[in-house]
Design a protein around this motif. Sequence first.
Motif, PDB file in Angstrom:
ATOM      1  N   LEU A  37       0.860  -1.175   0.000  1.00  0.00           N
ATOM      2  CA  LEU A  37       0.000   0.000   0.000  1.00  0.00           C
ATOM      3  C   LEU A  37       0.896   1.224   0.000  1.00  0.00           C
ATOM      4  O   LEU A  37       1.591   1.505   0.976  1.00  0.00           O
ATOM      5  CB  LEU A  37      -0.914   0.018   1.228  1.00  0.00           C
ATOM      6  N   ARG A  38       0.887   1.942  -1.111  1.00  0.00           N
ATOM      7  CA  ARG A  38       1.777   3.095  -1.280  1.00  0.00           C
ATOM      8  C   ARG A  38       1.023   4.363  -0.880  1.00  0.00           C
ATOM      9  O   ARG A  38       0.114   4.791  -1.566  1.00  0.00           O
ATOM     10  CB  ARG A  38       2.258   3.159  -2.727  1.00  0.00           C
ATOM     11  N   ILE A  39       1.429   4.931   0.254  1.00  0.00           N
ATOM     12  CA  ILE A  39       0.730   6.059   0.868  1.00  0.00           C
ATOM     13  C   ILE A  39       1.574   7.325   0.745  1.00  0.00           C
ATOM     14  O   ILE A  39       2.728   7.353   1.175  1.00  0.00           O
ATOM     15  CB  ILE A  39       0.440   5.802   2.353  1.00  0.00           C
ATOM     16  N   GLY A  40       0.990   8.374   0.210  1.00  0.00           N
ATOM     17  CA  GLY A  40       1.649   9.670   0.184  1.00  0.00           C
ATOM     18  C   GLY A  40       1.055  10.588   1.240  1.00  0.00           C
ATOM     19  O   GLY A  40      -0.149  10.540   1.500  1.00  0.00           O
ATOM     20  N   GLY A  82      -9.001  27.082   9.986  1.00  0.00           N
ATOM     21  CA  GLY A  82      -8.369  25.771  10.020  1.00  0.00           C
ATOM     22  C   GLY A  82      -8.332  25.135   8.650  1.00  0.00           C
ATOM     23  O   GLY A  82      -8.426  25.812   7.627  1.00  0.00           O
ATOM     24  N   ARG A  83      -8.218  23.822   8.644  1.00  0.00           N
ATOM     25  CA  ARG A  83      -8.138  23.095   7.377  1.00  0.00           C
ATOM     26  C   ARG A  83      -8.794  21.728   7.504  1.00  0.00           C
ATOM     27  O   ARG A  83      -8.964  21.204   8.613  1.00  0.00           O
ATOM     28  CB  ARG A  83      -6.684  22.924   6.939  1.00  0.00           C
ATOM     29  N   ALA A  84      -9.145  21.159   6.354  1.00  0.00           N
ATOM     30  CA  ALA A  84      -9.671  19.802   6.296  1.00  0.00           C
ATOM     31  C   ALA A  84      -8.621  18.902   5.663  1.00  0.00           C
ATOM     32  O   ALA A  84      -7.998  19.269   4.657  1.00  0.00           O
ATOM     33  CB  ALA A  84     -10.954  19.764   5.471  1.00  0.00           C
ATOM     34  N   ILE A  85      -8.408  17.738   6.250  1.00  0.00           N
ATOM     35  CA  ILE A  85      -7.475  16.752   5.730  1.00  0.00           C
ATOM     36  C   ILE A  85      -8.272  15.561   5.221  1.00  0.00           C
ATOM     37  O   ILE A  85      -9.256  15.146   5.843  1.00  0.00           O
ATOM     38  CB  ILE A  85      -6.476  16.295   6.814  1.00  0.00           C
ATOM     39  N   GLY A  86      -7.869  15.033   4.090  1.00  0.00           N
ATOM     40  CA  GLY A  86      -8.616  13.927   3.518  1.00  0.00           C
ATOM     41  C   GLY A  86      -7.739  12.895   2.850  1.00  0.00           C
ATOM     42  O   GLY A  86      -6.537  13.105   2.623  1.00  0.00           O
ATOM     43  N   LEU A  87      -8.344  11.754   2.558  1.00  0.00           N
ATOM     44  CA  LEU A  87      -7.703  10.680   1.816  1.00  0.00           C
ATOM     45  C   LEU A  87      -8.137  10.796   0.365  1.00  0.00           C
ATOM     46  O   LEU A  87      -9.329  10.890   0.075  1.00  0.00           O
ATOM     47  CB  LEU A  87      -8.122   9.323   2.380  1.00  0.00           C
ATOM     48  N   THR A 112       3.193  18.542   6.322  1.00  0.00           N
ATOM     49  CA  THR A 112       2.561  19.080   7.528  1.00  0.00           C
ATOM     50  C   THR A 112       1.552  18.106   8.127  1.00  0.00           C
ATOM     51  O   THR A 112       0.839  18.454   9.062  1.00  0.00           O
ATOM     52  CB  THR A 112       1.874  20.429   7.236  1.00  0.00           C
ATOM     53  N   VAL A 113       1.493  16.892   7.578  1.00  0.00           N
ATOM     54  CA  VAL A 113       0.656  15.828   8.124  1.00  0.00           C
ATOM     55  C   VAL A 113       1.504  14.636   8.563  1.00  0.00           C
ATOM     56  O   VAL A 113       1.283  14.065   9.635  1.00  0.00           O
ATOM     57  CB  VAL A 113      -0.402  15.376   7.084  1.00  0.00           C
ATOM     58  N   ALA A 114       2.455  14.244   7.730  1.00  0.00           N
ATOM     59  CA  ALA A 114       3.202  12.994   7.945  1.00  0.00           C
ATOM     60  C   ALA A 114       3.785  12.829   9.352  1.00  0.00           C
ATOM     61  O   ALA A 114       3.584  11.785   9.986  1.00  0.00           O
ATOM     62  CB  ALA A 114       4.296  12.872   6.889  1.00  0.00           C
ATOM     63  N   PRO A 115       4.505  13.818   9.903  1.00  0.00           N
ATOM     64  CA  PRO A 115       5.142  13.590  11.211  1.00  0.00           C
ATOM     65  C   PRO A 115       4.160  13.416  12.365  1.00  0.00           C
ATOM     66  O   PRO A 115       4.538  12.892  13.419  1.00  0.00           O
ATOM     67  CB  PRO A 115       5.981  14.865  11.423  1.00  0.00           C
ATOM     68  N   ASP A 170      -0.918   4.767  -4.302  1.00  0.00           N
ATOM     69  CA  ASP A 170      -2.287   4.258  -4.237  1.00  0.00           C
ATOM     70  C   ASP A 170      -3.230   5.289  -3.631  1.00  0.00           C
ATOM     71  O   ASP A 170      -4.346   5.488  -4.127  1.00  0.00           O
ATOM     72  CB  ASP A 170      -2.332   2.977  -3.403  1.00  0.00           C
ATOM     73  N   VAL A 171      -2.806   5.925  -2.545  1.00  0.00           N
ATOM     74  CA  VAL A 171      -3.619   6.920  -1.855  1.00  0.00           C
ATOM     75  C   VAL A 171      -2.709   8.040  -1.376  1.00  0.00           C
ATOM     76  O   VAL A 171      -1.485   7.877  -1.280  1.00  0.00           O
ATOM     77  CB  VAL A 171      -4.371   6.319  -0.640  1.00  0.00           C
ATOM     78  N   ALA A 172      -3.305   9.173  -1.048  1.00  0.00           N
ATOM     79  CA  ALA A 172      -2.541  10.286  -0.471  1.00  0.00           C
ATOM     80  C   ALA A 172      -3.382  10.951   0.605  1.00  0.00           C
ATOM     81  O   ALA A 172      -4.611  11.042   0.481  1.00  0.00           O
ATOM     82  CB  ALA A 172      -2.145  11.297  -1.542  1.00  0.00           C
ATOM     83  N   VAL A 173      -2.720  11.401   1.659  1.00  0.00           N
ATOM     84  CA  VAL A 173      -3.370  12.138   2.733  1.00  0.00           C
ATOM     85  C   VAL A 173      -2.901  13.586   2.622  1.00  0.00           C
ATOM     86  O   VAL A 173      -1.715  13.874   2.805  1.00  0.00           O
ATOM     87  CB  VAL A 173      -3.025  11.553   4.116  1.00  0.00           C
TER      88      VAL A 173
END
Length: 306
Positions: free
Chosen positions: A100-103, A273-278, A107-110, A149-152
């Motif tokens: 599963l290849r996730i991007g 603020g902000r919205a984070i999504g897949l 400012t989200v990853a850590p 495959d997906v990105a956050v």
Amino acid sequence: MADQTYQPTLSQLRAFVAVAEYRHFGTAAARLGVSQPTLSQALAALENGLGVQLIERSTRRVLVTPAGSQLLAQAKVILEAADGFVAAAAGVGEALTGPLRIGLIPTVAPYVLPVLLPALRDQLPSVRPFVVEDQTARLLDSLRVGVLDVAVLALPSEAPGMVEIPVYQEDFVMVVPAGHALAGRTDLSIDVLDELPLLLLDEGHCLRDQTLDLCRSVDARPVSGDTRATSLTTVVQCVAGGLGVTLVPDSAVAVETGRGDLATARFAAPAPGRAIGLVFRASSGRADAYRALAELVTSVAPKGTR
């Protein structure tokens, strides 16, 4: 003249699409996880088989030829169909398995990975995650060509052919030096941005664009200077050093303010603020599985999100 019996391979088509998207052989090879000679050979074999030059090469630049531009869209359709076929074979709607290849954006990853990766191990033990941290535009490019495959990332992405599933929302929090006049406040107005030396991430980061949009909404003009940073950690440490103030997503506050003499200030409700999504390709054929993954991200979202 093209050989009418010639059948291009998916690897050759991926090489063509990647070079056309990135306009750089080294970058395209890295994104596909192959060597640059392998990429060049695949592209050359495709051009020879078709009898058409797809890419114009020079020592300084890479361009897509007019013929390449005409064929690029069809190449993408073929690759998306192939990816959908493989996904369907794995079982649409069934639990995720295998690679599963996730991007994720920087400012989200850590702040998400420390809770997401253990959750994947516990709840989806047959998944083998691979992580790529990059800016939004490059993550979307990698999604389009099938490298991810997906990105956050922050929504909306406004990328055609993609499905977006919101996973959490979070407020922006102001980070200031300890002892600052605003330290500890919870009733800030957005208008305060017009009065402060606001430090920003470097160009290409969506958080920078979101902050600038927020400033424009109140006709604020952030003080520009020579300070440049590609990570929140660096920006926050510049705040600790007295170079200005900055805005960070709530999920980053606990991690980033734990080092140095720093304090926070919050905006009055409704806070910006902000919205984070897949995000994933609509053609992937794995919508149900990725929706389950989005629910998992929501369930483990860091403190400060909702």
